[in-house]
Design a protein around this motif. Structure first.
Motif, PDB file in Angstrom:
ATOM      1  N   GLU A   1      27.199  36.049   7.368  1.00  0.00           N
ATOM      2  CA  GLU A   1      28.319  36.005   6.437  1.00  0.00           C
ATOM      3  C   GLU A   1      29.368  37.010   6.912  1.00  0.00           C
ATOM      4  OE1 GLU A   1      25.902  34.886   2.314  1.00  0.00           O
ATOM      5  OE2 GLU A   1      26.870  36.836   2.521  1.00  0.00           O
ATOM      6  N   CYS A   2      30.629  36.714   6.646  1.00  0.00           N
ATOM      7  CA  CYS A   2      31.694  37.650   6.999  1.00  0.00           C
ATOM      8  C   CYS A   2      31.495  38.965   6.229  1.00  0.00           C
ATOM      9  CB  CYS A   2      33.057  37.082   6.624  1.00  0.00           C
ATOM     10  SG  CYS A   2      33.584  35.743   7.668  1.00  0.00           S
TER      11      CYS A   2
ATOM     12  N   SER B   1      29.029  41.062   6.574  1.00  0.00           N
ATOM     13  CA  SER B   1      27.619  41.435   6.380  1.00  0.00           C
ATOM     14  C   SER B   1      27.109  42.369   7.475  1.00  0.00           C
ATOM     15  CB  SER B   1      26.752  40.178   6.370  1.00  0.00           C
ATOM     16  OG  SER B   1      26.721  39.599   7.676  1.00  0.00           O
TER      17      SER B   1
ATOM     18  N   TYR C   1      35.225  27.772  12.395  1.00  0.00           N
ATOM     19  CA  TYR C   1      35.757  27.553  11.052  1.00  0.00           C
ATOM     20  C   TYR C   1      36.284  26.127  10.947  1.00  0.00           C
ATOM     21  CZ  TYR C   1      35.534  32.611  11.042  1.00  0.00           C
ATOM     22  OH  TYR C   1      35.077  33.894  11.137  1.00  0.00           O
TER      23      TYR C   1
ATOM     24  N   CYS D   1      23.025  38.168   5.631  1.00  0.00           N
ATOM     25  CA  CYS D   1      23.917  38.027   4.471  1.00  0.00           C
ATOM     26  C   CYS D   1      23.993  39.360   3.745  1.00  0.00           C
ATOM     27  CB  CYS D   1      23.401  36.930   3.539  1.00  0.00           C
ATOM     28  SG  CYS D   1      21.706  37.191   3.001  1.00  0.00           S
TER      29      CYS D   1
ATOM     30  N   LYS E   1      29.965  43.892   1.175  1.00  0.00           N
ATOM     31  CA  LYS E   1      30.793  43.277   2.220  1.00  0.00           C
ATOM     32  C   LYS E   1      32.238  43.764   2.126  1.00  0.00           C
ATOM     33  CE  LYS E   1      29.397  38.965   1.323  1.00  0.00           C
ATOM     34  NZ  LYS E   1      29.159  37.514   1.456  1.00  0.00           N
TER      35      LYS E   1
ATOM     36  N   LYS F   1      35.504  35.104   1.149  1.00  0.00           N
ATOM     37  CA  LYS F   1      34.985  33.852   0.579  1.00  0.00           C
ATOM     38  C   LYS F   1      35.549  32.643   1.324  1.00  0.00           C
ATOM     39  CE  LYS F   1      34.130  35.341  -4.188  1.00  0.00           C
ATOM     40  NZ  LYS F   1      34.713  35.398  -5.553  1.00  0.00           N
TER      41      LYS F   1
ATOM     42  N   ARG G   1      36.700  32.526   4.406  1.00  0.00           N
ATOM     43  CA  ARG G   1      36.142  32.442   5.766  1.00  0.00           C
ATOM     44  C   ARG G   1      34.719  31.869   5.719  1.00  0.00           C
ATOM     45  NH1 ARG G   1      39.728  33.260   9.798  1.00  0.00           N
ATOM     46  NH2 ARG G   1      38.309  34.359  11.184  1.00  0.00           N
ATOM     47  N   ASP G   2      33.930  32.339   4.768  1.00  0.00           N
ATOM     48  CA  ASP G   2      32.551  31.850   4.684  1.00  0.00           C
ATOM     49  C   ASP G   2      32.498  30.371   4.295  1.00  0.00           C
ATOM     50  OD1 ASP G   2      31.339  34.097   5.575  1.00  0.00           O
ATOM     51  OD2 ASP G   2      30.668  34.828   3.631  1.00  0.00           O
TER      52      ASP G   2
ATOM     53  N   ARG H   1      33.165  28.567   7.454  1.00  0.00           N
ATOM     54  CA  ARG H   1      31.991  28.609   8.346  1.00  0.00           C
ATOM     55  C   ARG H   1      30.921  27.637   7.858  1.00  0.00           C
ATOM     56  NH1 ARG H   1      30.809  35.051   9.681  1.00  0.00           N
ATOM     57  NH2 ARG H   1      32.575  35.323  11.068  1.00  0.00           N
TER      58      ARG H   1
END
Lengths: 202, 202
Positions: A11-12, A14, A57, A128, A134, A154, A156-157, A160
């Motif tokens: 996760e971004c 993390s 992405y 995560c 984060k 959020k 970005r995730d 992904r």
């Protein structure tokens, strides 16, 4: 059996990237994140930033790709129209398979766990964390307003997860897709590294 | 910080139960699975099998509960109608909180990770595996036709996921809800135990 390759999905925010880097250092094996993008850029002639975005992405539509480079999204196989993101995915897949064949290493992101799923020498890890940790992690490094950082993470995730769903046809972050999932916010940076290194040397 | 409680959520057939039992033995701490059901049965006067089913698997409707015991699903708090499964959930929650307060232990299933989420001394673990390994694990113990076992495992896991979604309002098996998720089919029984014990002693 001992593992040869570690794939890290994360996760971004993390710290998955830093955890992967430290794991590679301690195990004295290769580390592929930026390097992978550099190779893809060299092979394709495309801009690194563009590959970074397109290779992990999900983007809204083909139009964006065409706007950036109208010559790229062309027929590649007998009349099949291949989207920009597809082309980058296939290019990255080829590079990831070559890297995995050539040396033991850590590969960060880019659906590497899925791309290498036919090998049985991969340790697939997902990192995560909770939103508070984060956001703190990101703002302590880069500053920024808490609310904006949270929204960006959020977004970005979601992109992904959509990219992974599209190419791997699997749910990003669902435990069953990985060997080990670790919550870096609750376990801490050091414990995550230790668990991955031990599982690799098993 | 060191942890005091380990909660283990697990897919059916993933050996999560056996892993939890072995972890408790090695760490020399309590182990609550059947024991929890026995206490709940003593406190409520309900049959153990009934609690086992209702306390972890979402049932289609209240009608089933009423059919089993028409006197149980009654008003309990000033005009609030409490379903059978709700009542068992609250009963189990109370017992799980008491157990966590009284001794370091491993607690298997029953949304314990969610029920104890206000404590910061819990190590929340999810154990999963691939279908082939799960079916092999079950048929080697109990026999049975592969296809039927697979269907039964899927059905049980769907009911567990629905129960968790209903009470915890979270996605069962999503990495972000746990400290550690382990794929027992890929890591092996021994490695899972080792990782959990080490993380606990951290």
């Amino acid at each position: 059996m001992s593992k040869r390759i570690i794939t890290i999905s994360r996760e971004c925010g993390s710290s998955g990237h830093s955890i992967g880097k430290e794991v590679a250092q301690r195990l004295n094996i290769g580390f592929y994140d930026k390097k992978l993008i550099e190779v893809a850029s060299e092979k394709s002639g495309l801009d690194e930033d563009f590959i970074r975005e397109y290779g992990e992405y999900q983007k809204p539509s083909l139009l964006f790709g065409l706007a950036v480079d109208p010559t790229f999204a062309l027929n590649t196989v007998a009349g099949d129209y291949v989207q920009m993101s597809d082309k980058i995915f296939y290019l990255q897949s080829e590079i990831i398979r070559e890297i995995a064949e050539s040396e033991p290493c850590v590969i960060v992101g880019r659906c590497a766990d899925y791309i290498l799923s036919e090998r049985n020498d991969c340790l697939n890890v997902f990192i995560c964390s909770d939103m508070l940790s984060k956001v703190e992690h990101i703002t302590s490094k880069n500053g920024g307003e808490q609310r904006k950082v949270e929204n960006e993470l959020k977004k970005r995730d979601r992109a992904r997860a959509a990219h992974y769903a599209h190419y791997a046809d699997r749910k990003w972050g669902a435990a069953a897709n990985y060997d080990i999932c670790l919550h870096s916010g609750r376990l801490g940076f050091e414990k995550c590294i230790e668990i991955i290194c031990n599982a690799y040397k098993h």
